[in-house]
Design a protein around this motif. Sequence first.
Motif, short mmCIF file in Angstrom:
data_model
loop_
_atom_site.label_atom_id
_atom_site.label_comp_id
_atom_site.label_asym_id
_atom_site.label_seq_id
_atom_site.Cartn_x
_atom_site.Cartn_y
_atom_site.Cartn_z
N TYR A 1 0.84 -1.21 0.00
CA TYR A 1 0.00 0.00 0.00
C TYR A 1 0.87 1.26 0.00
CZ TYR A 1 -4.38 -2.53 0.94
OH TYR A 1 -5.47 -3.35 0.84
N ALA A 2 2.01 1.16 0.70
CA ALA A 2 2.91 2.32 0.80
C ALA A 2 3.49 2.69 -0.57
CB ALA A 2 4.03 2.02 1.79
N GLU A 3 3.45 1.75 -1.52
CA GLU A 3 4.02 2.02 -2.85
C GLU A 3 2.95 2.16 -3.94
OE1 GLU A 3 7.62 -0.27 -3.93
OE2 GLU A 3 7.25 -1.34 -2.07
N ALA A 4 1.71 2.28 -3.52
CA ALA A 4 0.60 2.22 -4.48
C ALA A 4 0.59 3.38 -5.48
CB ALA A 4 -0.73 2.14 -3.75
N ASP A 5 1.29 4.49 -5.16
CA ASP A 5 1.26 5.60 -6.11
C ASP A 5 2.12 5.33 -7.36
OD1 ASP A 5 3.68 5.83 -4.90
OD2 ASP A 5 3.40 7.89 -4.17
N PHE A 6 2.75 4.17 -7.40
CA PHE A 6 3.46 3.73 -8.61
C PHE A 6 2.45 3.38 -9.73
CE2 PHE A 6 4.86 -0.27 -10.76
CZ PHE A 6 5.86 0.28 -11.55
N TYR A 7 1.24 3.08 -9.35
CA TYR A 7 0.25 2.56 -10.33
C TYR A 7 -0.53 3.68 -11.02
CZ TYR A 7 1.50 -1.94 -8.53
OH TYR A 7 2.22 -3.05 -8.21
N ASP A 8 -1.09 3.36 -12.19
CA ASP A 8 -1.88 4.34 -12.96
C ASP A 8 -3.33 4.39 -12.47
OD1 ASP A 8 0.28 4.78 -14.86
OD2 ASP A 8 -0.21 2.80 -15.66
N TYR A 9 -3.83 3.27 -11.99
CA TYR A 9 -5.25 3.16 -11.59
C TYR A 9 -5.35 2.37 -10.29
CZ TYR A 9 -6.28 4.24 -16.53
OH TYR A 9 -6.35 4.81 -17.77
N ILE A 10 -6.40 2.67 -9.51
CA ILE A 10 -6.71 1.87 -8.32
C ILE A 10 -8.16 1.40 -8.43
CG2 ILE A 10 -7.01 1.90 -5.80
CD1 ILE A 10 -4.71 3.90 -5.64
N ILE A 11 -8.37 0.10 -8.28
CA ILE A 11 -9.73 -0.46 -8.26
C ILE A 11 -10.01 -0.95 -6.84
CG2 ILE A 11 -11.21 -2.34 -9.09
CD1 ILE A 11 -9.70 -2.29 -11.73
N VAL A 12 -11.16 -0.56 -6.30
CA VAL A 12 -11.57 -1.07 -4.98
C VAL A 12 -12.54 -2.22 -5.21
CG1 VAL A 12 -12.61 -0.50 -2.76
CG2 VAL A 12 -11.28 1.23 -3.98
N ASN A 13 -12.12 -3.41 -4.81
CA ASN A 13 -12.95 -4.59 -5.07
C ASN A 13 -13.89 -4.84 -3.89
OD1 ASN A 13 -14.05 -7.05 -5.82
ND2 ASN A 13 -12.23 -8.22 -5.21
N ASP A 14 -14.98 -4.04 -3.82
CA ASP A 14 -16.01 -4.38 -2.82
C ASP A 14 -17.00 -5.33 -3.46
OD1 ASP A 14 -16.83 -2.32 -4.49
OD2 ASP A 14 -17.39 -0.95 -2.88
N ASP A 15 -17.41 -5.01 -4.70
CA ASP A 15 -18.29 -5.92 -5.44
C ASP A 15 -17.50 -6.43 -6.65
OD1 ASP A 15 -21.25 -6.73 -6.18
OD2 ASP A 15 -20.32 -5.92 -7.99
N ALA A 16 -17.38 -7.76 -6.77
CA ALA A 16 -16.48 -8.33 -7.79
C ALA A 16 -16.95 -8.00 -9.22
CB ALA A 16 -16.35 -9.83 -7.59
N ASP A 17 -18.28 -7.98 -9.44
CA ASP A 17 -18.78 -7.68 -10.79
C ASP A 17 -18.43 -6.24 -11.18
OD1 ASP A 17 -19.89 -10.12 -11.47
OD2 ASP A 17 -21.69 -9.70 -10.29
N ARG A 18 -18.62 -5.33 -10.21
CA ARG A 18 -18.32 -3.93 -10.51
C ARG A 18 -16.82 -3.73 -10.72
NH1 ARG A 18 -17.72 1.05 -7.70
NH2 ARG A 18 -17.06 -0.38 -6.09
N ALA A 19 -16.01 -4.42 -9.91
CA ALA A 19 -14.55 -4.31 -10.06
C ALA A 19 -14.14 -4.84 -11.44
CB ALA A 19 -13.86 -5.09 -8.95
N ALA A 20 -14.75 -5.92 -11.89
CA ALA A 20 -14.43 -6.47 -13.22
C ALA A 20 -14.84 -5.50 -14.31
CB ALA A 20 -15.11 -7.83 -13.41
N GLN A 21 -15.98 -4.81 -14.10
CA GLN A 21 -16.41 -3.80 -15.09
C GLN A 21 -15.42 -2.65 -15.14
OE1 GLN A 21 -20.37 -2.65 -13.93
NE2 GLN A 21 -21.22 -4.62 -14.57
N GLU A 22 -14.91 -2.26 -13.97
CA GLU A 22 -13.94 -1.16 -13.95
C GLU A 22 -12.64 -1.58 -14.67
OE1 GLU A 22 -15.43 1.34 -10.04
OE2 GLU A 22 -13.39 0.55 -10.03
#
Length: 199
Positions: A156-177
């Motif tokens: 988590y401390a290095e997460a700003d290396f990434y272009d996008y963040i997906i929060v997987n609370d609902d798996a279908d919505r996360a897959a859509q994102e």
Amino acid sequence: MSDKGRLIVLSGPSGAGKSTVVFKAVEDRKDVCFSISVTTRKPRPNEVDGREYFFVEPDRFKEMVANDELLEHAEYVANSYGTPRAYVEKQLEAGMNVLLDIEIQGARQIHEKMPDAVKIFIVPPSMEELKRRLEGRGTDTSRAIEARLIRARQEYAEADFYDYIIVNDDADRAAQELSAIITAERCRASNRIQWLKNL
Ligand code: ADP
Ligand code: 5GP
């Protein structure tokens, strides 16, 4: 018009739901495939060799590294993991988007070699939920779960290396994102400008 295939790097703590979300995204789209990694970890009861991973002995893993058969590789909680190079290169050449489910050291190696790879970090909605999912999966000892939770905090401390963040609370919505990100990246001007200029 034929779009180029993109490399999509997906990272996130073990138990975030990467496999679950990747499976849904790959199932829904013909232009996305998943790269199966090599690991020295022992298979979990529900895992099949050649489906979740190619399970190999440490000597074979070392040989693959020495032969430059891996695009990247890293240690994660006392096991080795790596991405077979040949499959990824073949799929990208064929115009496929290739998803890699890899941890952050591997993501950094990919970023060095292929700077246009898309980097996505996926997390569960809270640390408590992460622990619940790891326990609920029922595949890791409590010691392994503790090690994975510590590793999650470090990532988590290095997460700003990434272009996008997906929060997987609902798996279908996360897959859509995830799918939406792949589509948006496909539409990037840099991906299509050459085609446009040649019209
Ligand atoms: P990872 O591949 O990131 O280690 P998994 O896909 O194996 O994670 O998911 C870990 C556990 O959490 C599994 O038991 C899975 O069924 C569950 N899970 C995944 N996504 C969700 C979600 N959105 N809500 C609840 N449980 C989930
Ligand atoms: P697990 O043991 O839970 O399947 O995976 C542990 C971690 O290893 C996860 O963070 C996963 O993303 C990562 N991982 C899986 N395959 C690879 C790989 O080929 N390379 C790297 N660097 N990490 C991987």
